[in-house]
Enzyme design. Sequence first.
Site, mmCIF file in Angstrom:
data_model
loop_
_atom_site.group_PDB
_atom_site.id
_atom_site.type_symbol
_atom_site.label_atom_id
_atom_site.label_comp_id
_atom_site.label_asym_id
_atom_site.label_seq_id
_atom_site.Cartn_x
_atom_site.Cartn_y
_atom_site.Cartn_z
ATOM 1 N N HIS A 1 37.717 42.268 40.258
ATOM 2 C CA HIS A 1 39.142 42.103 40.000
ATOM 3 C C HIS A 1 39.422 41.111 38.882
ATOM 4 O O HIS A 1 40.507 41.145 38.282
ATOM 5 C CB HIS A 1 39.878 41.668 41.273
ATOM 6 C CG HIS A 1 40.126 42.803 42.209
ATOM 7 N ND1 HIS A 1 39.171 43.245 43.090
ATOM 8 C CD2 HIS A 1 41.198 43.616 42.376
ATOM 9 C CE1 HIS A 1 39.653 44.274 43.771
ATOM 10 N NE2 HIS A 1 40.875 44.530 43.348
ATOM 11 N N GLY A 2 38.514 40.228 38.608
ATOM 12 C CA GLY A 2 38.768 39.310 37.509
ATOM 13 C C GLY A 2 37.703 38.246 37.398
ATOM 14 O O GLY A 2 37.005 37.937 38.368
#
Lengths: 332, 496
Positions: free
Chosen positions: B330-331
């Site tokens: 996700h990041g």
Amino acid sequence: MKKHIMKVILFFMILFAVIGGSSYILSPKPDPVYQEKKNSIDVMFFGSSMCYCTFDVPLLWQEFGIPSYNMGKQQQLPSLTYYTMKDILADQHPKVIVLELYGFSYPTDNPEVVGPGLTGASLDIMRMSQCKTEAIQANVPDQSKWIEYQIPFIRTHSNWKSLSLSSFTGIDSLNYKGFASYFKGVPSQKPNQSVLNDEQQKMGSAKKEYLYKIIALAKQENIPLVFVKAPYPIRTDIVEMTNTVKEIAHQNQIPFIDYTRKFDELNFDFTQDTRDGQHLSSLGAEKVTRDLGKYLQTTYHLENKKGQDAYKTWESVTQQYYNTRAHDVKTK
Amino acid sequence: MLFNSIPFLIFFPIVVLGLFLIPHRFQWIWLLLSSYYFYMSSNPKYAILLFISTVITYASGLLMEYSNRNPDEKKKIFQKKLWVTLSVTLNLLILFFFKYFAFGVRTVNQLLSVFHLQTVSVGFNIILPAGISFYTFQALSYTIDVYQGKVKAQHNFGKYALFVSFFPNILSGPIERAKNMLPQLYQPHRFDYDRVKNGLLLMVWGYFQKLVIADRLAVMVNTVYSGYSRYSGAQLLLTTVFYSIQIYCDFSGYSDIAIGAAQVMGIRVMNNFRQPYFAQSVVDFWRRWHISLSTWFRDYVYFPLGGSRCSKIKRYRNIMITFLVSGLWHGASWNYVIWGALHGIFQVISHMLKPVRDKANRFFKIDENCFSHRLFRALFTFSLINFAWVFFRAPSLRDAVKYLSQIVTRFNFGSMFSPSFFKLGLGKDDFMLVIAMLLVLLMISSLRNRMNLREAVARQNLLFRWLVYITAVLSVLIFGMYGSNYTAVPFLYFQY
């Protein structure tokens, strides 16, 4: 298949009609000036808020029988004034155009600094036309936003929060053919006359360009122009910019009236002739318009059109104005 | 090009009209050209990476097919493993470089500064190409599926390139599988009234979620998170709940637009959300939230690690690894890693406590299917997920911890009724509207949980149907947060 096609067409017709209706309700309406009969207006006023607070349309009708229309718009830059004028002159051929000059003193040439809402307030009231497209392209620097001005609903759909009766009817009860009346005056300070000098200030290139465009447009349409500076605001920079315009007016043989220098002549009452120390109250507007009306009628030989059938709407608006005013004075 | 932009509203009808008008044999070319145009309209340079990823995975598919012909079984397996490893490694290297390089350098520098050593400077900025996490995973699923023999290698490069770049999916999924998607892309796409209507309805619902709800909540969430120390605990708690709804409506809205757009063109894309906040447990939540990603991790990470068919300890290890990787996907930030870890921990604890829970239920004679019990479980699950979202949304780990502690230490319920409440970014009108729209969302979600809502509406008489359709479109147009009077909010999952 044919049945489906018919259904889809009907559905989208209804959908677009509903969207169109919503857009009408939530968006600013085209200026009522477009509903006036062709070539029915003898005097048109253009400019900023100083314009719509200063030139009293009902008084011009009541005392001179002059059918006029005030096209002043809030914080309107000359670039927008030019396109507004150009679009309206397609329908109207007034005998004289009065241009109020405060817009030339705005510290910016950039419509974005004035604010998209205010640019919208000028652009949104224009009807769909080639002229409006040109006005958008000239006044909205961000090309991606052009569509939002062609279809104002993209911006104005948020107006659901501020719906009023006039959203549906399009009738603004405080607006008298463009003149925005404000009956309650507030005390203001007598302007310091020492700021009135004869110096000139350099005009921004865009303002200069559009000033000459306005002059050329009036010449092309063979309509005399009169430049007028409303009594307010008075500051050194505004006085100097007004002097610059005055010089250009003289070079082009355009009459120039500067009310910042005519307070005594007008018998201006500083206790009640402005609404906020800047914009004129109805009482202040009355004094300026009476003086200007005399000038216009004698200089341009404007016919008194009272009693003529074609000008019934001026009569009714004027009646409405004075009734409201009488009621307002009573209830004060 | 964003789904919530005027160019897309012009682009999409042109693509659809063109698709139905041109002969079948050219349809995939039309879609491929449209997809690359769509992708390149934001930044044409990014298409180079997309193309490289496509070439690598396409070539690996062909090479594996070639290896399959090798009569020597050992060599065949070795070669196939080599090609799949190469393909996965190269794709992940590209992804890692663009997504995690800066994070890696930052982490190394943090470590170096702890020991008072000179930090490292890379001297260039890396911008994350749009959709790279999504299309890379989609392309990898093809490589792995070919390796596992689930799909045959695609010979036509153009057709394969369309699978990777198909415009409704490319920026934020759903991450499709070759088995479902590849054959559909090359079938004839004809106009079908009901299918097109249903697709358009789903798109309208997606726009409603995004523009009316998510972007409105975003105003309050962004205001509060950017200065949370000024607000009371009760206000922070409400904002946390609003963020949960915002991220759901934002991503589910995007997915519905994508799925609807594909459906209009005659392509069935997998569902990505199934009322996730009605989940009965965190495990259940992951069966309902971002389904295309969670099944990807299940198939290509969790199962290869051994899944649940192993010892308890290994199973817990597999869950933790899967969710840590998911968090990192996700990041590039420790916030996401902690968020992933929390979801892993919740599930491990849930598995560990299951026998105790079952015993307690039997002892107290609790009917697990009764409404009150299900409601309690859903609320409890929602609370856990909310808690984890704070780590996901807060600017840093420190902020997340402070934010959570402030909810407890400065909880002032009265602040919810003070006039300052409407200074949290949303005015009274917008706040009342969003509450009303949340009720609509709740109602529609409940109905969708039980029935196919679009079919149910389609069974009603014409007047009712059209009233529903027109009201839906009008709600988006009037209450949607678009145009220059509002600040446009990009889809949240674009950054992942």
